[in-house]
Design an enzyme around this catalytic site. Structure first.
Site, PDB file in Angstrom:
ATOM      1  N   LYS A 157       0.861  -1.189   0.000  1.00 43.16           N
ATOM      2  CA  LYS A 157       0.000   0.000   0.000  1.00 43.16           C
ATOM      3  C   LYS A 157       0.893   1.233   0.000  1.00 43.16           C
ATOM      4  CE  LYS A 157      -3.915   0.609   2.195  1.00 43.16           C
ATOM      5  NZ  LYS A 157      -4.994   0.737   1.204  1.00 43.16           N
TER       6      LYS A 157
HETATM    7  N1  PMP Z   1      -7.146  -3.266  -2.939  1.00 44.30           N
HETATM    8  C1  PMP Z   1      -6.642  -2.030  -2.791  1.00 44.30           C
HETATM    9  C2  PMP Z   1      -5.833  -1.444  -3.889  1.00 44.30           C
HETATM   10  C3  PMP Z   1      -6.871  -1.307  -1.608  1.00 44.30           C
HETATM   11  O1  PMP Z   1      -6.386  -0.077  -1.445  1.00 44.30           O
HETATM   12  C4  PMP Z   1      -7.659  -1.891  -0.591  1.00 44.30           C
HETATM   13  C5  PMP Z   1      -7.954  -1.112   0.665  1.00 44.30           C
HETATM   14  N2  PMP Z   1      -6.922  -1.264   1.607  1.00 44.30           N
HETATM   15  C6  PMP Z   1      -8.141  -3.191  -0.786  1.00 44.30           C
HETATM   16  C7  PMP Z   1      -7.872  -3.843  -1.970  1.00 44.30           C
HETATM   17  C8  PMP Z   1      -8.894  -3.882   0.307  1.00 44.30           C
HETATM   18  O2  PMP Z   1      -7.966  -4.187   1.336  1.00 44.30           O
HETATM   19  P1  PMP Z   1      -8.408  -4.279   2.848  1.00 44.30           P
HETATM   20  O3  PMP Z   1      -9.518  -5.263   2.912  1.00 44.30           O
HETATM   21  O4  PMP Z   1      -7.205  -4.778   3.563  1.00 44.30           O
HETATM   22  O5  PMP Z   1      -8.832  -2.922   3.268  1.00 44.30           O
END
Ligand code: PMP
Length: 314
Positions: A157
């Protein structure tokens, strides 16, 4: 969706008023998007007394992994980060649903190969509660492919990655849709701009595998667990074709901020009968029970901010 800003932000270990939480315009964090981050949800209980943070430890571990892959010259322990998150939430007296934004920036004024100095920031903003019926979206398959391991690390991220999602979202809206679905360079389904994706086809839930350029989503992992343990409906992790989305009975996005977001139309074709489907509703109910602390088996997914033991226990 996000209504009120926080009064205090923690920056580099200190609580400061929101408008004093600034980064240098020449920092790699600003110039190159050299910030790794997590968006973490806090959920108020029904009495308006406590706040539970959903899967805090998992988010902090993923932030450590992001710092590692982006070659930061320092990291933070889960305990240090937990303390900062809880301090910010308490300082802002947040007791209802919120979105906690924890970031690790590269400061200084060096160029793109800088690995430090690193600073952690954390803020929390209020978030409105929404019913599932108000969340349904129409999506289009983006002409922008999802980033892949050959160019940018999808399972990290890092802020710079998000221009991929941003361009797709702008395009989707310009074309009259609400959201974009990204395919991999090989044309297989990857995910949304800030969310992973499940479909139900022939009664079987499926989601793209972790090596298809997706973020290793914490919500996706939670929902895989809910499917297997609570709904008696094990989901498969597999490669998914674009045209399978046109044949699916149900599709939904999942993510910390998206929670469970039904997709009722793809590329102008209704998904199933074009309404929110029964499996999506069951997943939403189980997910809501977990995040609201109403599921006995999911208590270890929650960190209670106002309980005395919150910091010590994690
Ligand atoms: N894909 C991306 C690119 C994201 O930014 C997120 C949000 N964090 C997700 C998927 C979903 O991840 P999570 O369930 O860990 O929030």
């Amino acid at each position: 969706m996000f209504t009120t800003t926080a009064k205090f932000i923690s920056l580099d270990g200190k609580l400061v008023p929101e408008d004093e939480a600034r980064l240098h315009v020449l920092s790699p964090a600003v110039k190159y998007g050299l910030t790794v981050f997590e968006g973490i949800c806090g959920y108020g209980d029904h009495k308006g007394e406590n706040l539970n943070i959903f899967r805090l430890r998992e988010h902090l571990v993923r932030l450590q992994q992001s710092m590692h892959i982006m070659r930061y010259d320092r990291s933070y322990t889960v305990e240090e980060m937990t303390e900062q998150v809880i301090e910010v939430v308490r300082a802002n007296e947040v007791r209802d649903d919120c979105h906690i934004r924890l970031s690790a920036h590269i400061l200084g004024t060096a160029l793109m190969d800088a690995t430090g100095p690193v600073a952690l920031s954390c803020g929390a903003v209020n978030r409105s509660r929404r019913a599932l019926d108000d969340k349904a979206v129409r999506a289009s398959i983006s002409s922008w492919a999802r980033i892949d391991e050959k160019s940018m690390p999808p399972r990290v991220k890092v802020a710079a990655n998000y221009h991929n999602g941003r361009l797709g979202e702008i395009q989707a809206k310009a074309d009259g849709y609400d959201k974009a679905i990204f395919l991999t360079g090989a044309g297989k389904v990857a995910e949304g701009a800030g969310a992973c994706l499940f479909m139900v086809r022939d009664g079987i839930p499926a989601t793209p595998i972790a090596t298809e350029g997706i973020l290793e989503s914490i919500t996706r992992a939670s929902i895989l667990d809910i499917f297997a343990e609570e709904l008696d409906m094990p989901a498969t992790e597999r490669v998914i074709d674009r045209t399978e989305l046109y044949l699916a009975e149900e599709i939904f996005f999942c993510g910390s901020a998206y929670e469970v977001t039904p997709i009722v139309n793809v590329d102008g074709l209704p998904v199933g009968d074009g309404e929110i489907g029964p499996v999506t509703r069951r997943v939403w109910d189980a997910y809501q029970a977990a995040v609201r602390g109403e599921s006995a088996r999911r208590q270890d997914w929650l960190t209670a901010v106002y309980s005395q033991a919150a910091v010590a226990a994690k």
